[in-house]
Design a protein around this motif. Structure first.
Motif, PDB file in Angstrom:
ATOM      1  N   VAL A 397       0.827  -1.205   0.000  1.00  0.00           N
ATOM      2  CA  VAL A 397       0.000   0.000   0.000  1.00  0.00           C
ATOM      3  C   VAL A 397       0.858   1.249   0.000  1.00  0.00           C
ATOM      4  CG1 VAL A 397      -1.958  -1.133   1.091  1.00  0.00           C
ATOM      5  CG2 VAL A 397      -0.167  -0.134   2.522  1.00  0.00           C
ATOM      6  N   ARG A 398       2.118   1.091   0.367  1.00  0.00           N
ATOM      7  CA  ARG A 398       3.068   2.192   0.322  1.00  0.00           C
ATOM      8  C   ARG A 398       4.328   1.737  -0.399  1.00  0.00           C
ATOM      9  NH1 ARG A 398       3.702   3.870   6.448  1.00  0.00           N
ATOM     10  NH2 ARG A 398       2.871   1.775   6.856  1.00  0.00           N
ATOM     11  N   THR A 399       5.057   2.698  -0.917  1.00  0.00           N
ATOM     12  CA  THR A 399       6.254   2.367  -1.693  1.00  0.00           C
ATOM     13  C   THR A 399       7.509   2.315  -0.850  1.00  0.00           C
ATOM     14  OG1 THR A 399       6.559   4.709  -2.253  1.00  0.00           O
ATOM     15  CG2 THR A 399       5.268   3.354  -3.785  1.00  0.00           C
ATOM     16  N   ASP A 400       7.463   2.829   0.359  1.00  0.00           N
ATOM     17  CA  ASP A 400       8.668   2.909   1.192  1.00  0.00           C
ATOM     18  C   ASP A 400       8.716   1.783   2.216  1.00  0.00           C
ATOM     19  OD1 ASP A 400       6.472   3.857   2.532  1.00  0.00           O
ATOM     20  OD2 ASP A 400       7.594   5.320   3.712  1.00  0.00           O
ATOM     21  N   SER A 401       8.495   0.560   1.759  1.00  0.00           N
ATOM     22  CA  SER A 401       8.465  -0.561   2.694  1.00  0.00           C
ATOM     23  C   SER A 401       9.887  -0.927   3.121  1.00  0.00           C
ATOM     24  CB  SER A 401       7.797  -1.771   2.039  1.00  0.00           C
ATOM     25  OG  SER A 401       8.651  -2.330   1.069  1.00  0.00           O
ATOM     26  N   PRO A 402      10.027  -1.502   4.320  1.00  0.00           N
ATOM     27  CA  PRO A 402      11.351  -1.925   4.788  1.00  0.00           C
ATOM     28  C   PRO A 402      11.758  -3.305   4.275  1.00  0.00           C
ATOM     29  CG  PRO A 402       9.748  -2.315   6.498  1.00  0.00           C
ATOM     30  CD  PRO A 402       8.999  -1.677   5.358  1.00  0.00           C
ATOM     31  N   LEU A 403      10.962  -3.921   3.443  1.00  0.00           N
ATOM     32  CA  LEU A 403      11.244  -5.264   2.938  1.00  0.00           C
ATOM     33  C   LEU A 403      12.279  -5.201   1.829  1.00  0.00           C
ATOM     34  CD1 LEU A 403       7.535  -6.469   2.834  1.00  0.00           C
ATOM     35  CD2 LEU A 403       9.226  -6.938   4.620  1.00  0.00           C
ATOM     36  N   ALA A 428       0.809 -23.435   5.290  1.00  0.00           N
ATOM     37  CA  ALA A 428       0.940 -22.052   5.716  1.00  0.00           C
ATOM     38  C   ALA A 428       1.139 -21.969   7.230  1.00  0.00           C
ATOM     39  CB  ALA A 428      -0.292 -21.255   5.302  1.00  0.00           C
ATOM     40  N   VAL A 429       1.881 -20.931   7.624  1.00  0.00           N
ATOM     41  CA  VAL A 429       2.160 -20.690   9.040  1.00  0.00           C
ATOM     42  C   VAL A 429       1.773 -19.249   9.367  1.00  0.00           C
ATOM     43  CG1 VAL A 429       3.987 -20.460  10.773  1.00  0.00           C
ATOM     44  CG2 VAL A 429       3.993 -22.409   9.218  1.00  0.00           C
ATOM     45  N   LEU A 430       1.094 -19.082  10.508  1.00  0.00           N
ATOM     46  CA  LEU A 430       0.610 -17.772  10.939  1.00  0.00           C
ATOM     47  C   LEU A 430       1.476 -17.242  12.073  1.00  0.00           C
ATOM     48  CD1 LEU A 430      -1.482 -15.435  11.223  1.00  0.00           C
ATOM     49  CD2 LEU A 430      -2.825 -16.990  12.662  1.00  0.00           C
ATOM     50  N   ALA A 431       1.931 -16.004  11.905  1.00  0.00           N
ATOM     51  CA  ALA A 431       2.581 -15.279  12.985  1.00  0.00           C
ATOM     52  C   ALA A 431       1.722 -14.053  13.263  1.00  0.00           C
ATOM     53  CB  ALA A 431       4.009 -14.891  12.614  1.00  0.00           C
ATOM     54  N   ALA A 432       0.734 -14.222  14.165  1.00  0.00           N
ATOM     55  CA  ALA A 432      -0.242 -13.155  14.386  1.00  0.00           C
ATOM     56  C   ALA A 432       0.408 -11.907  14.955  1.00  0.00           C
ATOM     57  CB  ALA A 432      -1.352 -13.654  15.307  1.00  0.00           C
ATOM     58  N   ASP A 433       1.422 -12.068  15.802  1.00  0.00           N
ATOM     59  CA  ASP A 433       2.109 -10.932  16.425  1.00  0.00           C
ATOM     60  C   ASP A 433       3.592 -11.075  16.142  1.00  0.00           C
ATOM     61  OD1 ASP A 433       2.979  -8.809  17.875  1.00  0.00           O
ATOM     62  OD2 ASP A 433       2.376  -9.599  19.837  1.00  0.00           O
ATOM     63  N   LEU A 434       4.113 -10.244  15.251  1.00  0.00           N
ATOM     64  CA  LEU A 434       5.525 -10.341  14.896  1.00  0.00           C
ATOM     65  C   LEU A 434       6.434  -9.935  16.040  1.00  0.00           C
ATOM     66  CD1 LEU A 434       5.553  -9.022  11.206  1.00  0.00           C
ATOM     67  CD2 LEU A 434       5.838 -11.370  12.016  1.00  0.00           C
ATOM     68  N   SER A 445      18.131  -9.469  12.942  1.00  0.00           N
ATOM     69  CA  SER A 445      17.717  -8.603  14.049  1.00  0.00           C
ATOM     70  C   SER A 445      17.594  -7.151  13.615  1.00  0.00           C
ATOM     71  CB  SER A 445      18.710  -8.735  15.208  1.00  0.00           C
ATOM     72  OG  SER A 445      20.034  -8.383  14.769  1.00  0.00           O
ATOM     73  N   GLN A 446      18.557  -6.670  12.801  1.00  0.00           N
ATOM     74  CA  GLN A 446      18.508  -5.279  12.373  1.00  0.00           C
ATOM     75  C   GLN A 446      17.322  -5.034  11.451  1.00  0.00           C
ATOM     76  OE1 GLN A 446      20.177  -2.734  13.398  1.00  0.00           O
ATOM     77  NE2 GLN A 446      19.337  -1.238  11.935  1.00  0.00           N
ATOM     78  N   GLY A 447      17.130  -5.909  10.438  1.00  0.00           N
ATOM     79  CA  GLY A 447      16.035  -5.730   9.486  1.00  0.00           C
ATOM     80  C   GLY A 447      14.676  -5.864  10.136  1.00  0.00           C
ATOM     81  N   THR A 448      14.530  -6.824  11.046  1.00  0.00           N
ATOM     82  CA  THR A 448      13.226  -6.997  11.704  1.00  0.00           C
ATOM     83  C   THR A 448      12.911  -5.831  12.627  1.00  0.00           C
ATOM     84  OG1 THR A 448      14.322  -8.321  13.409  1.00  0.00           O
ATOM     85  CG2 THR A 448      13.323  -9.494  11.564  1.00  0.00           C
ATOM     86  N   ARG A 449      13.931  -5.259  13.248  1.00  0.00           N
ATOM     87  CA  ARG A 449      13.690  -4.092  14.095  1.00  0.00           C
ATOM     88  C   ARG A 449      13.150  -2.925  13.260  1.00  0.00           C
ATOM     89  NH1 ARG A 449      16.286   0.399  15.329  1.00  0.00           N
ATOM     90  NH2 ARG A 449      18.110  -0.213  14.090  1.00  0.00           N
ATOM     91  N   VAL A 450      13.748  -2.718  12.085  1.00  0.00           N
ATOM     92  CA  VAL A 450      13.255  -1.659  11.202  1.00  0.00           C
ATOM     93  C   VAL A 450      11.820  -1.959  10.756  1.00  0.00           C
ATOM     94  CG1 VAL A 450      13.605  -0.508   8.983  1.00  0.00           C
ATOM     95  CG2 VAL A 450      15.575  -1.054  10.435  1.00  0.00           C
TER      96      VAL A 450
END
Length: 933
Positions: A397-403, A428-434, A445-450
């Protein structure tokens, strides 16, 4: 009309009219009777008053007492009484004594007779009465006559007959009747007008209907559980039932107030005052969810129409309808996914379509990673450990994603991360709360924090599997949507991933088949075009997006400095079309070595294809097993699973017919400047003349190859020096959005631009005509024609005398010296001696010799016979038969071609001179003239 009258008579308005009419009649009748009685009473009262006044006046007349006391009162008083009666308009005036005996009367026969009932007047009382008796009924007055002393000395009776009084009343009856009738008409008309207005207002309803309407009105007002509002055209509330008051919390005095003054919230006020028609509009009013319907009312009596609003409380159904809406949207999303995913059969684009269809209706961000072999179209390994994939698509939905962006290598190194867990589990695996997904956070760790700071909070990882093989991974992320993914979302994501995996696998298989077909096609097409003096050529080949279509082109060098230009098209796509194209191109090459005219070459090619089709339809495989009925022809269109073209070597591939190929074969002679061509169902060429004008020469229509049954015809025309020939397949000019004629006009406009080499022209043609997504192959061949200069041609007419052989041989040697080719004198003299001797001995006139100095030296001997020589080995005891063998030894190439009036035997020698055979003894050329073939 009778029905209307009947309906009106039984309506409330009709009953009211009947009641009013009866009342009017009764009232007017009573009034008329009262008037009659009043008139009669007034007449009698007037008669009494007149009688009493006349009696009083006559009784007090001077001289009356003296007349009564006279000897003959009758004689004195009768004239006076008659005069007074006539003057007063009375019917009688009678003067009587105290006994009631008449002295005077209007009827003389009554004089002297006694009147009755006069005692009251004798007693001194004046009175009036309605007398009934003899001689007639009358209204009379009796007054006593007194003397000077006040004593009663006589009586005066005056009166009017009752009959005359009745006549007076009857005289007033016409006026009374007229007035009564007028009143009756006016009363009835008024009742009719009132009834008509009531009929119009009640719409002809009867009493029962009015009662039922009242019951309905009461029910709507107080009993139904649906709010009803009636709003006038002036925006004022006319009616609100109890339920509407409850739903909108209206005040008690709401009716007749403007909608804007009811204290409603602005959205509700705007909806009620807008006047727009709505149906089941879901509207939030306070804490209630209302289903609102607004409809205009019918205009009545010229007054503008208002509107009626119904309100239904759907708050209790909100959650249920919300779940139904979610289910409906999910079904719609699955349908859209089936329509939008897999439209191009391109692996990367299919991955992008998966990400695009799920955003934003299901996820805020979607990433798709694929295995490297899948991106290349190769078969992925089965049962392997997938630790890394290449990101193929990302949409959000936005272009500035951290992915990580497309093209990055994504690694799955932590087994407890959702991606690795989904790949290991196969679902499929669900991670309801990242925030709580420790495995995901440990992976980077760095990428997931962002990512967490950005707002990503929920994830579903779905392995993309088809036929039990993992192709990649789809990850659905939520950031802007506050609700995390749940169990229902997990099932939906798995279904969406399964559908997308099938499309990706189809695209992968198509990519593999397409790459194989393109490789095969390009390997079978000419890798390098020959460098010829007759033409300067440039070519282009572009496979279709949907798969190779079997288009081909060729440039074939022919004897006599001529060149054959060929283009063709095989119906169908895929590996089979490419293999068929290779077979046809090989056949054309083989037939061209026979130096056949274009129409004959196409005839032999058509016969060959028909024979191949018949043989392959016979139904025997290479392993000896029968192929059934031999009708399993495949027509692959390169559309992925279920639509692949049969591979060479398979039963389906071997049983696929060649029928449907087209071909255009043209032969250009640079010596004469003429071109001869024939078409087998293929579009004709474009000819660009030296002045830039583009024409399309007309060719005899030919049927496609393999159909059989019809001969082919050739067209022969002259090509001006400096012209350009353009051969092409229909994929260049025709497509889904452009017809053939439009494409030809566009091609002509592009080719008419001057000052370009064939290669430049080919590039510009593709730039101008190429479709964004070509659905068919494109083959393009552009040839600039050249002429062979006159100083490179030498010709001689040979008489039928064998002695002319030496003269021709000497002339040839002299021409070679002029061209600077003295080193070729000996082999040329030998070849000319053998060929000319054979033409004179075994052929027929005319015999001609032609030398052509092109990139090689060409010796041609023509005659009018169609008999062809054959190369053979002569025995040691034979006296002849070695001449043609010697020609073959000294010439680089040699052969025979047939013309319309005979044949041409030719031999070609390289200009640089090759390794000549070393004879054991010097050859006697004159002796060779006696050798036979």
């Amino acid at each position: 009309m009778s029905a209307r009258l009947s309906r009106g008579a039984h309506s409330v308005a009709g009953q009211v009219f009947a009641l009013q009419a009866v009342i009017v009649v009764l009232l007017i009748t009573a009034a008329a009777l009262a008037l009659v009685f009043q008139a009669r009473y007034d007449s009698q009262r007037d008669a009494r008053n007149r009688s009493l006044a006349a009696a009083e006046a006559f009784a007090h007349a001077p001289g009356l007492p003296e007349a009564l006391l006279s000897r003959d009162p009758t004689a004195v008083l009768q004239p006076l009484a008659e005069g007074a009666r006539r003057a007063s308009g009375l019917d009688f005036i009678a003067v009587m004594d105290l006994r009631g005996v008449r002295y005077t009367d209007s009827r003389p026969e009554l004089i002297g007779k006694q009147a009755s009932d006069v005692s009251r007047a004798v007693a001194g009382e004046s009175f009036t009465q309605v007398f009934k008796g003899q001689p007639s009924d009358a209204v009379r007055a009796v007054v006593p006559v007194r003397n000077a002393d006040g004593d009663v000395i006589g009586l005066v009776a005056t009166g009017i007959d009752v009959e005359n009084v009745t006549h007076a009343v009857e005289g007033q009856l016409p006026l009374l009747v007229g007035a009564t009738a007028t009143g009756l008409l006016l009363g009835t008309a008024g009742a009719a007008l009132v009834s008509r207005r009531l009929l119009r207002q009640t719409r002809g309803l009867g009493a029962a209907e009015m009662s039922r309407m009242n019951e309905h009105h009461e029910a709507v007002l107080h009993a139904v559980r649906e709010g009803v509002l009636i709003i006038g055209n002036d925006q004022r509330l006319i009616l609100a039932n109890d339920e509407a008051r409850r739903l909108l919390d209206l005040p008690q005095d709401a009716e007749e107030r403007a909608v804007g003054d009811l204290g409603l919230d602005p959205r509700t006020t705007e909806l009620l005052a807008s006047g727009r028609v709505v149906t089941d509009h879901v509207h939030l009013a306070g804490d209630r969810l209302l289903a609102v319907n607004v409809r205009p009312t019918m205009a009545y009596a010229g007054r503008p129409a208002g509107r009626v609003v119904t309100l239904r409380d759907s708050t209790e159904l909100a959650s249920l309808s919300g779940r139904a809406e979610v289910a409906r949207s999910r079904l719609q999303l699955l349908y859209d996914a089936g329509v939008r995913i897999g439209t191009t059969l391109d692996v990367a684009r299919t991955a992008e379509e998966l990400s695009e269809v799920a955003v934003p209706r299901f996820a805020d961000f979607v990433t798709v990673e694929l295995l490297e072999p899948v991106l290349r179209g190769d078969e992925p390994s089965v049962g392997g450990v997938y630790s890394e994939m290449r990101r193929a698509a990302i949409t959000g939905v936005r272009t500035d994603s951290p992915l990580q962006p497309v093209g990055d290598l994504i690694r799955f190194e932590v087994p407890t991360a959702p991606m690795a867990a989904a790949l290991a589990a196969g679902h499929a695996v669900l991670a309801a709360d990242l925030n709580a997904a420790m495995g995901w956070r440990a992976q980077d760790s760095q990428g997931t924090r962002v990512a967490l700071e950005y707002g990503l909070h929920s994830l579903i990882s779905v392995p993309l599997q088809a036929r039990g093989v993992v192709l990649g991974m789809a990850n659905f992320w939520r950031a802007d949507t506050p609700e995390p993914f749940d169990g229902e979302d997990l099932s939906f994501a798995e279904e969406l991933g399964a559908r997308a995996a099938v499309s990706i696998d189809n695209a992968r298989r198509f990519t593999r088949e397409h790459a194989m077909a393109v490789t095969l096609q390009r390997s079978l097409l000419p890798r390098m075009l020959p460098d010829l003096s007759a033409v300067e050529v440039a070519s282009r080949y572009l496979p279709a997006t949907a798969g190779v279509g079997g288009d081909w082109f060729d440039v074939i060098q022919l004897p006599g400095a001529r060149v054959a230009l060929v283009v063709g098209d095989v119906v169908g796509h895929g590996v089979h079309a490419a293999a068929t194209m290779g077979r046809l191109r090989t056949a054309v090459h083989n037939f061209s070595t026979l130096d056949l005219p274009p129409d004959e070459l196409l005839g032999h090619l058509d016969e060959l294809i028909s024979r191949i089709d018949q043989d392959e339809a016979g139904g025997w495989r290479t392993d000896g097993a029968p192929n059934g009925d031999g009708n399993a022809h495949a027509s692959g269109d390169g559309s992925g699973a279920g639509g692949e073209d049969p591979e060479p070597g398979t039963a389906a591939g071997r049983n696929s017919a060649v029928t449907g190929a087209t071909c255009l074969y043209a032969v250009y002679d640079p010596v004469s400047g003429r071109c001869r061509m024939a078409s087998a169902g293929h579009p004709g060429p474009a000819l660009i003349r030296p002045d830039g004008r583009v024409v399309f020469p007309e060719l005899p229509a030919g049927i496609p190859l393999g159909v059989g049954g019809m001969p082919f015809e050739a067209a022969d025309f002259e090509v001006p020096e400096g012209s350009r020939l353009v051969l092409f397949t229909d994929g260049l000019v025709e497509g889904r959005d452009r017809d053939f004629d439009t494409g030809l006009r566009l091609l002509a406009d592009t080719l008419s631009r001057p000052g370009r080499s064939p290669d430049q022209a080919a590039s510009e043609v593709l730039d101008a005509l190429l479709f964004p997504v070509p659905s068919d192959d494109i083959a393009l061949l552009i040839a600039d024609t050249r002429r062979l200069e006159a100083d490179r041609i030498a010709e001689w007419e040979v008489p039928g005398d064998p002695s002319a052989v030496s003269r021709v041989r000497n002339a040839g040697s002299a021409q070679l010296v002029e061209w600077g080719l003295e080193h070729l004198a000996f082999p040329v003299e030998l070849i000319l001696s053998e060929l000319v001797t054979n033409a004179i001995r075994y052929g027929s006139a005319p015999v001609r010799v032609r030398l052509l100095r092109d990139r090689s030296l060409i010796c041609e001997v023509s005659d009018g016979s169609s008999t062809s020589p054959h190369l053979r080995y002569a025995a040691t005891t034979d006296e002849g038969g070695r001449g043609l063998f010697l020609v073959a030894q000294y010439a680089e190439r040699w052969g025979t071609r047939y013309t319309d009036r005979g044949k041409v035997i030719w031999a070609q020698l390289p200009l640089t001179g090759g390794a000549e055979p070393q004879p054991t003894a010097p050859l006697d050329l004159d002796a060779l003239e006696d050798m036979a073939w």
